[in-house]
Design a protein around this motif. Structure first.
Motif, mmCIF file in Angstrom:
data_model
loop_
_atom_site.group_PDB
_atom_site.id
_atom_site.type_symbol
_atom_site.label_atom_id
_atom_site.label_comp_id
_atom_site.label_asym_id
_atom_site.label_seq_id
_atom_site.Cartn_x
_atom_site.Cartn_y
_atom_site.Cartn_z
ATOM 1 N N LYS A 84 0.422 -1.498 -0.048
ATOM 2 C CA LYS A 84 0.018 -0.103 0.134
ATOM 3 C C LYS A 84 0.988 1.046 0.007
ATOM 4 O O LYS A 84 0.445 2.075 -1.029
ATOM 5 C CB LYS A 84 -1.125 0.270 0.984
ATOM 6 N N TYR A 87 2.128 1.380 -3.337
ATOM 7 C CA TYR A 87 0.518 2.597 -4.255
ATOM 8 C C TYR A 87 0.396 3.015 -4.306
ATOM 9 O O TYR A 87 0.479 4.635 -5.313
ATOM 10 C CB TYR A 87 -0.031 1.118 -3.583
ATOM 11 N N SER A 122 -8.446 -0.437 -7.090
ATOM 12 C CA SER A 122 -7.567 0.671 -8.343
ATOM 13 C C SER A 122 -8.499 2.111 -8.577
ATOM 14 O O SER A 122 -9.347 2.681 -8.178
ATOM 15 C CB SER A 122 -7.941 -0.963 -9.160
ATOM 16 N N GLN A 180 -3.932 -2.436 -6.699
ATOM 17 C CA GLN A 180 -3.707 -2.748 -6.073
ATOM 18 C C GLN A 180 -3.761 -4.251 -5.867
ATOM 19 O O GLN A 180 -4.970 -4.871 -5.721
ATOM 20 C CB GLN A 180 -4.350 -2.673 -4.722
ATOM 21 N N CYS A 203 1.076 -4.418 -6.726
ATOM 22 C CA CYS A 203 0.392 -3.737 -8.027
ATOM 23 C C CYS A 203 0.992 -3.848 -9.317
ATOM 24 O O CYS A 203 1.989 -4.099 -9.352
ATOM 25 C CB CYS A 203 0.767 -2.364 -6.809
#
Length: 343
Positions: A84, A87, A122, A180, A203
């Motif tokens: 995360k 991302y 997304s 992700q 990702c």
């Protein structure tokens, strides 16, 4: 995605497909890397390559074609939190690319359904476009954007600013998408950490290169008389228009410094010299305006030249969202190089 996948068969009856996306290939590649050190994460692999999709309704030139160029990035992390974080960093980078590098300020970033790609979250990167390949809801009060889902109940209220009847529908086109993926691909292809066999958290990110070019032209251009592009992706930074005579004093003047100008770091291989003899200066200037070159120098072709005056060139700039060139007046040799250093 099976309906959009190009499939073919060779002379030996072996079945093949043309790559619509590369998650499987990249995940298998990472699996074959062997043991990775903790300092190698996040592992980021990118490529710029042609993609192929058997679109049911290809249209609008580069906006929706069966073959297109994409820049893809795939990330691999050791756990969900790290994935995360990666991302978030890449999404911020995408926003900088569109808003600051390409100067496309009317960018909408909306949360979207991951669809066939899978994963949990997304985001789509959308630009205004009258072709209406997509649509977004835009709040007239706080400018928050939401994905417009075809067939879903129409939205009128903005959650972000808690205002009612504030959402307007804007026609858009998607130019980028981020996902992700979790372990959807890594678990299937056994791309795992060597110590505990835990699948990597993945990702993926993509910018449609050809679509971004087409969408940028639509955003920045106002008529068919002139094309406007972000300066960072224009075919040349500078055009130099010469008189239609090889022996004209102003042609000789430009030829005396054009090589030096081309050696500047900001202009190396970025200068287009229009030395055609069968076109008037006015026609050349109009064609440079149509090509989307942001800076244009014109060597005057007047018949009589005052040799007591230092030669000067006319400097024009192409302005986004206008089909007219902005004249900045006459510039001297030193001023030309001052301008060039700032490009």
């Amino acid at each position: 995605m099976s309906s959009e996948m190009f499939k073919l068969e060779d002379r030996l009856k072996h079945h093949f497909c043309l790559q619509p996306t590369a998650e499987e290939m990249i995940t298998e590649l990472v699996r074959n890397f062997g043991t990775l050190r903790s300092t190698q994460f996040p592992l980021l692999i990118y490529q710029s390559s042609p993609k192929f999709r058997d679109e049911m309704n290809p249209r609008f030139g580069l906006l929706r074609g069966k073959q297109f160029l994409m820049n893809d990035l795939y990330s691999f992390d050791v756990d969900e939190k790290a994935a995360k974080d990666t991302y978030k960093i890449v999404c911020q980078t995408y926003e900088r690319i569109f808003r600051h590098h390409l100067k496309l300020e009317n960018l909408f970033i909306v949360e979207a359904n991951p669809g066939a790609m899978g994963g949990s979250i997304s985001h789509e990167y959308q630009l205004p476009n009258s072709c209406a390949e997509d649509k977004v809801y835009l709040c007239k009060k706080c400018s928050t954007a939401y994905k417009f889902e075809v067939g879903s109940e129409a939205k009128t209220d903005c959650i972000a600013c808690k205002s009612s009847d504030s959402l307007a529908v804007v026609d858009t086109v998607e130019v980028g998408h981020t996902f992700q993926l979790g372990d959807k691909y890594s678990s299937v292809f056994n791309a795992t950490m060597s110590d505990n066999k835990t699948p990597y958290y993945m990702c993926c990110f993509g910018i449609g290169v050809t679509r971004t070019v087409a969408a940028s032209i639509d955003v920045l251009s106002t008529s068919q008389n002139a094309m406007r592009l972000p300066e960072s992706i224009s075919p040349f930074k500078l055009a130099v228009i010469l008189p239609n005579s090889d022996s004209h004093p102003n042609t000789l003047f430009v030829n005396s410094f054009i090589h030096e100008l081309d050696q500047l770091p900001t202009l190396r291989n970025e200068i287009l010299v229009d030395d055609r003899l069968d076109k008037s200066i006015g026609r050349k200037l109009a064609e440079m305006n149509q090509l989307g070159v942001p800076h244009i120098l014109v060597a005057p072709g007047k018949k009589y030249v005052d040799f007591c005056e230092p030669p000067r060139l006319e400097y024009y700039r192409a302005i986004p969202k206008s089909d007219q060139l902005l004249s900045e007046g006459l510039v001297s040799h030193s001023q030309i190089f001052q301008i060039a250093h700032m490009l």
